[in-house]
Motif scaffolding. Structure first.
Motif: not given
Ligand code: HEM
Length: 417
Positions: A105-107, A109-111, A1-2, A304-308, A362-366, A97-99
């Motif tokens: 906006d997030h809703t 882009l996520r769709k 993740m970025n 860790f993940f960040f919020r404001i 809502i930001h659960f890993c896509l 970027m939707l994250v």
């Molecule tokens: C392998 C371990 C991975 C972990 C531990 C992980 C963990 C996470 C976590 C914690 C978030 C939540 C961010 C937030 O709450 O703001 C997240 C979001 C996200 N992840 Fe993952 N991720 C993994 C793999 C991937 C992969 C393989 C992809 C895509 C190819 C991916 C795409 C995304 C995207 C696009 C989001 C943003 C979703 C949103 O903001 O709605 N992640 N991830």
């Protein structure tokens, strides 16, 4: 993740809770335990951030609408006096970027992004992952030893993602290099040569966007089952501007590369450190799904993940002013005894296992479905083909010294078989 949204200044001053101490890099959970017990909603003077370590606080924060995911200002702050006109390609690319977005906006882009992760698409990835894992193991099978990082955990997600995106073989190396250059600058923009670093990232952003635009054009004429085709259809059908699609592509790539690389190494490390659990899995491979969840809980690659804070608020009795940066300790929450029995025990049969490794709300890993599939196939194949897997006694495993505390993995993990 970025990683920009989780950016922490590299090894700041000496502090009470040193997330970068060698002992914490090797094993951060004793430090998280101390923080959770002494000061679960901790303000770190040296980082200038709040740090949450209790499960209930972290879970609530992930779902709290008073907390924003828009960390753009944080990023821009770190650029100091850099002229932002120099990095317009870069800023344009990251701006959608939707994250980094909050509803509404997030809703939207996520769709759209969900359309790249349909059940049919996910099923088509299974054979890509299996074949790629087999090819990588073919390369080392007769050597009797390998480095899990360079031989498996780095190339696997890289190859899988380029194939899922349908990037032609001749462009794959550039595609990944540009994505990494963009991710590095976004993750940790401050550096001694910031202007050079920024220009490099800006050039990478321009080249990356141009390649995606070229692929979009091709896929419009000849749609396939790859991610770019599916997202192109979704954007066109919903009337969205295809110019914004490269932003979602760079997010998906950066979100899926290092996270998965680190998770595969953490998984092998956890299994080899717990031979009785490894043996249990080898004797009963149907435990793999449960084992994967436990691996993510036990040693996530994203601690860790960040919020404001969008407004003044109170967490755990502490008043947190509007504008504060809050680090949500996903890794710490996953070891909270208030949520998990014997949290420091690695138990591949643990159930229930409501870890926060992929976040929540809502930001659960896509990419969770892809991450789980990659880990499941990779580990199953590894243990079937190399049943005698063990640490290499002559070489040391090296945990990554990331410049931020966001990621956790290995630079080197030598094994024998
Ligand atoms: C392998 C371990 C991975 C972990 C531990 C992980 C963990 C996470 C976590 C914690 C978030 C939540 C961010 C937030 O709450 O703001 C997240 C979001 C996200 N992840 Fe993952 N991720 C993994 C793999 C991937 C992969 C393989 C992809 C895509 C190819 C991916 C795409 C995304 C995207 C696009 C989001 C943003 C979703 C949103 O903001 O709605 N992640 N991830």
């Amino acid at each position: 993740m970025n990683s920009q949204h989780l950016n922490m200044p590299a090894r700041a001053n000496q502090q009470t809770y040193d997330l970068f101490a060698p002992s914490a890099l090797a094993n951060s959970y004793p430090l998280f335990k101390r923080m959770r017990e002494d000061d679960p909603v901790h303000y770190s003077e040296s980082f200038g951030y709040w740090i949450l370590t209790r499960y209930r606080d972290v879970e609530a924060a992930l779902r709290d609408e008073r907390l924003s995911s828009d960390r753009t200002a944080l990023f821009l702050n770190q650029l100091g006096s850099l002229d932002v006109n120099l990095i317009q390609n870069f800023l344009h690319l990251i701006s959608k970027m939707l994250v980094e977005k909050d509803p509404p906006d997030h809703t939207q882009l996520r769709k759209l992004a969900n359309q790249g992760f349909t059940t049919r698409a996910v099923e088509s990835w299974r054979s890509i992952i299996q074949n790629t894992t087999d090819q990588l193991l073919d390369n080392v099978q007769n050597h009797g030893c390998m480095n899990v990082v360079s031989d498996l955990s780095v190339p696997l997600p890289t190859l899988v993602l380029t194939k899922i995106f349908g990037v032609p073989e001749t462009d794959r190396a550039n595609f990944i290099e540009w994505a990494m250059d963009i991710g590095r600058f976004f993750g940790s923009p401050s550096s001694e040569n910031i202007e050079e670093f920024a220009l490099h990232a800006d050039k990478a952003a321009a080249q990356f966007s141009a390649l995606i635009r070229q692929l979009i054009e091709q896929r419009r004429r000849q749609p396939g089952t790859d991610m770019i085709s599916m997202l192109t259809v979704a954007y066109s059908e919903q009337g969205f501007n295809l110019e914004e699609l490269p932003s979602q592509c760079i997010l998906i790539l950066n979100a899926g590369l290092l996270t998965t690389t680190d998770l595969i190494s953490n998984a092998v490390n956890a299994l080899l450190h717990h031979p009785e659990q490894l043996q249990k899995l080898q004797q009963n491979p149907t435990l793999i799904n449960c084992a994967v969840e436990e691996i993510i809980r036990f040693d996530t690659s994203v601690p860790f993940f960040f919020r404001i804070a969008k407004q003044d608020l109170t967490i755990g009795g502490k008043d947190i002013p509007k504008g504060s940066v809050i680090a949500l300790g996903l890794g710490a929450a996953n070891h909270d005894p208030a949520k998990f029995d014997s949290p420091d025990v690695f138990d591949i049969t643990r159930s229930p296992n409501e870890h926060l490794g992929f976040g929540s709300g809502i930001h659960f890993c896509l990419g969770a479905v892809l991450a789980r599939m990659e880990l499941t196939i990779c580990l199953t194949t590894l243990l079937r083909r190399l049943p005698n897997l063990r640490f290499d006694p002559d070489k040391q495993a090296i945990p990554t010294k990331h410049s931020t505390a966001i990621f956790k993995g290995f630079d080197s993990l030598p094994v024998k078989f």
